[in-house]
Scaffold this motif. Structure first.
Motif, PDB file in Angstrom:
ATOM      1  N   HIS A 151     -46.150 -17.811  11.363  1.00 44.84           N
ATOM      2  CA  HIS A 151     -47.280 -18.702  11.650  1.00 44.84           C
ATOM      3  C   HIS A 151     -48.534 -17.871  11.945  1.00 44.84           C
ATOM      4  O   HIS A 151     -49.639 -18.189  11.468  1.00 44.84           O
ATOM      5  CB  HIS A 151     -46.943 -19.596  12.845  1.00 44.84           C
ATOM      6  CG  HIS A 151     -48.011 -20.591  13.182  1.00 44.84           C
ATOM      7  ND1 HIS A 151     -49.052 -20.299  14.052  1.00 44.84           N
ATOM      8  CD2 HIS A 151     -48.212 -21.881  12.765  1.00 44.84           C
ATOM      9  CE1 HIS A 151     -49.843 -21.363  14.152  1.00 44.84           C
ATOM     10  NE2 HIS A 151     -49.358 -22.323  13.394  1.00 44.84           N
ATOM     11  N   ALA A 152     -48.382 -16.802  12.731  1.00 44.35           N
ATOM     12  CA  ALA A 152     -49.525 -15.944  13.056  1.00 44.35           C
ATOM     13  C   ALA A 152     -50.079 -15.272  11.808  1.00 44.35           C
ATOM     14  O   ALA A 152     -51.300 -15.137  11.644  1.00 44.35           O
ATOM     15  CB  ALA A 152     -49.110 -14.890  14.080  1.00 44.35           C
ATOM     16  N   LEU A 153     -49.210 -14.854  10.907  1.00 41.58           N
ATOM     17  CA  LEU A 153     -49.646 -14.229   9.657  1.00 41.58           C
ATOM     18  C   LEU A 153     -50.391 -15.229   8.775  1.00 41.58           C
ATOM     19  O   LEU A 153     -51.454 -14.933   8.227  1.00 41.58           O
ATOM     20  CB  LEU A 153     -48.442 -13.666   8.910  1.00 41.58           C
ATOM     21  CG  LEU A 153     -47.805 -12.405   9.505  1.00 41.58           C
ATOM     22  CD1 LEU A 153     -46.443 -12.138   8.864  1.00 41.58           C
ATOM     23  CD2 LEU A 153     -48.724 -11.196   9.309  1.00 41.58           C
ATOM     24  N   GLU A 154     -49.842 -16.427   8.663  1.00 41.61           N
ATOM     25  CA  GLU A 154     -50.454 -17.450   7.813  1.00 41.61           C
ATOM     26  C   GLU A 154     -51.829 -17.872   8.316  1.00 41.61           C
ATOM     27  O   GLU A 154     -52.723 -18.195   7.522  1.00 41.61           O
ATOM     28  CB  GLU A 154     -49.535 -18.672   7.745  1.00 41.61           C
ATOM     29  CG  GLU A 154     -48.247 -18.421   6.964  1.00 41.61           C
ATOM     30  CD  GLU A 154     -47.239 -19.536   7.144  1.00 41.61           C
ATOM     31  OE1 GLU A 154     -47.616 -20.561   7.772  1.00 41.61           O
ATOM     32  OE2 GLU A 154     -46.093 -19.397   6.675  1.00 41.61           O
ATOM     33  N   HIS A 155     -52.023 -17.849   9.637  1.00 39.65           N
ATOM     34  CA  HIS A 155     -53.282 -18.306  10.221  1.00 39.65           C
ATOM     35  C   HIS A 155     -54.215 -17.151  10.600  1.00 39.65           C
ATOM     36  O   HIS A 155     -55.261 -17.368  11.205  1.00 39.65           O
ATOM     37  CB  HIS A 155     -53.006 -19.174  11.450  1.00 39.65           C
ATOM     38  CG  HIS A 155     -52.386 -20.505  11.123  1.00 39.65           C
ATOM     39  ND1 HIS A 155     -51.049 -20.645  10.838  1.00 39.65           N
ATOM     40  CD2 HIS A 155     -52.947 -21.744  11.008  1.00 39.65           C
ATOM     41  CE1 HIS A 155     -50.786 -21.919  10.577  1.00 39.65           C
ATOM     42  NE2 HIS A 155     -51.902 -22.602  10.661  1.00 39.65           N
ATOM     43  N   GLY A 156     -53.832 -15.924  10.257  1.00 36.05           N
ATOM     44  CA  GLY A 156     -54.682 -14.776  10.551  1.00 36.05           C
ATOM     45  C   GLY A 156     -54.946 -14.597  12.038  1.00 36.05           C
ATOM     46  O   GLY A 156     -56.045 -14.211  12.442  1.00 36.05           O
ATOM     47  N   LEU A 190     -50.656 -11.276  16.441  1.00 40.08           N
ATOM     48  CA  LEU A 190     -50.092 -10.190  15.636  1.00 40.08           C
ATOM     49  C   LEU A 190     -50.138  -8.867  16.399  1.00 40.08           C
ATOM     50  O   LEU A 190     -49.254  -8.020  16.246  1.00 40.08           O
ATOM     51  CB  LEU A 190     -50.845 -10.065  14.314  1.00 40.08           C
ATOM     52  CG  LEU A 190     -50.667 -11.237  13.340  1.00 40.08           C
ATOM     53  CD1 LEU A 190     -51.560 -11.052  12.120  1.00 40.08           C
ATOM     54  CD2 LEU A 190     -49.202 -11.367  12.925  1.00 40.08           C
ATOM     55  N   GLY A 191     -51.167  -8.692  17.231  1.00 38.78           N
ATOM     56  CA  GLY A 191     -51.245  -7.490  18.053  1.00 38.78           C
ATOM     57  C   GLY A 191     -50.095  -7.417  19.046  1.00 38.78           C
ATOM     58  O   GLY A 191     -49.523  -6.346  19.278  1.00 38.78           O
TER      59      GLY A 191
END
Length: 291
Positions: A139-144, A149-150
Motif C-alpha cells: 500500500h505504501a509503495l502504491e501510494h508513494g 517506506l522509510g
C-alpha cells in the motif's frame, strides 16, 4: 576501538533469559556509553554499539517472553545503527496468525524504567501478521508514502528487501527527504538569531538519514546518485551530528528546549555548517532529479 567492557555487555544482550538480567544489561548500557565518551571513544562507533545492543536485547528470550512471543523488528534510529540514549525506540511487531493482538506494555515498561525513550506508533503500524505487514508495504509503495517506506527500510530484514525490490520506492523516498531539509538559518540585523529553538536529531540527523535511505536504494537501481564531494560533505555532517548529540547527552544537556545560544561557539559553528552543507546537497540532488 571499543573497550572490552562494551563488547562483553553486547555479547550478553541477546542471551538475556529473565527480566532482571534484561534490566541489568539495559541499565548498564547507559553507564558504559557515558564512560566510553569520557575516554574519547569514536562517537559513531558508540552509537552503532548502543544500537546493536538494544536490538539484540529486544530479540532475547526475556524480551520475547515479555511480548507474549511476538517478533520485534527494530526500526528508526536504532534500526539505522545511530541510536543514542535519548533516541526514540521504535519497533514493529509480527504476530503469529493464530494469536489475536492484545495490548501488552510489559516490554515498554522495562525500557522506560531503564532510561529509554519510546516512540508511539500510529495505528497503521500496530502489531499484525507478516501477511498484513506485506500488504501495508504494498500500500505504501502504491501510494508513494515515503514516510512509511522509510520506516520499513530502517527495519531491515525482509521488510527492507521488499521496498528495495520496487522501482516505486526511490522517487517516494527522495520526495520525503527533500520535504525534510534542514531549516534555513533565521537572521536578525544580518546575524544568525541565537534564540531559535534547534533539535540536532530533527534538524540534522533525521534529514541525513532520509537522504541516505534514498541514496542506498537509488544507487542499486542506477548508481552514481551523489558525487564524491557530496558524499564527503554528508559523511562529515553525519559524524559531526552524532558526536555533537552524544557530547551534549554526556553533559546532561540533550533535553528539550535547546537553542543556538545554548551551544558553545564551536558547536554553533559546526552545527550551522553541517546543516548548510546537507541543505545544499539536497538542493542540488532535488534539482537534478526535478523534485
Amino acid at each position: 576501538m571499543l573497550h572490552a567492557s562494551l563488547i562483553e555487555l553486547a555479547e550478553q544482550a541477546p542471551l538475556c533469559t529473565d527480566q532482571a538480567t534484561l534490566r541489568g544489561v539495559l541499565t548498564e548500557s547507559h553507564d558504559l556509553t557515558r564512560n566510553a565518551l569520557a575516554h574519547d571513544t569514536n562517537a559513531v562507533e558508540v552509537a552503532h554499539w548502543f544500537s546493536r545492543l538494544l536490538t539484540d536485547a529486544l530479540h532475547s528470550p526475556a524480551a520475547t517472553e515479555l511480548t507474549d512471543g511476538r517478533i520485534q523488528i527494530v526500526t528508526g534510529p536504532f534500526g539505522r545503527g545511530e541510536g543514542m540514549p535519548t533516541s526514540p525506540v521504535e519497533w514493529l511487531s509480527i504476530l503469529p496468525k493464530s494469536v489475536p493482538y492484545q495490548y501488552n506494555q510489559n516490554l515498554e515498561k522495562v525500557l522506560t524504567e531503564t532510561g529509554f525513550v519510546l516512540a508511539p506508533l500510529p495505528a497503521t503500524l500496530l502489531p499484525t501478521t507478516r501477511e498484513d505487514w506485506e500488504h501495508r508495504i504494498d500500500h505504501a509503495l502504491e501510494h508513494g508514502d515515503g514516510e512509511a517506506l522509510g520506516v520499513y527500510t530502517d527495519a531491515g530484514t525482509w521488510m527492507a528487501e521488499k521496498v528495495l525490490a520496487s522501482r516505486m520506492a526511490p522517487p517516494a523516498l527522495l520526495r520525503n527527504a527533500v520535504e525534510h531539509r534542514p531549516p534555513a538559518v533565521q537572521t536578525q540585523a544580518g546575524l544568525p538569531r541565537k534564540d531559535v529553538p534547534i533539535d540536532i536529531r530533527r534538524d540534522l540527523l533525521s534529514p541525513l538519514a532520509r537522504l541516505a535511505r534514498w541514496a542506498a536504494i537509488a544507487a542499486g537501481v542506477h548508481g552514481g546518485v551523489v558525487t564524491q564531494q557530496e558524499a564527503d560533505y554528508l559523511s562529515a555532517a553525519w559524524r559531526a551530528g552524532i558526536a555533537l548529540r552524544l557530547e551534549r547527552w554526556a553533559e546532561h544537556l540533550d533535553g528539550k528546549g535547546t537553542t543556538l545560544d545554548q551551544l558553545t561557539q564551536v558547536q554553533r559553528a559546526l552545527f550551522g555548517a553541517c546543516c548548510r552543507d546537507v541543505s545544499l546537497v539536497m538542493q542540488s540532488i532535488a534539482a537534478h532529479h526535478r523534485v
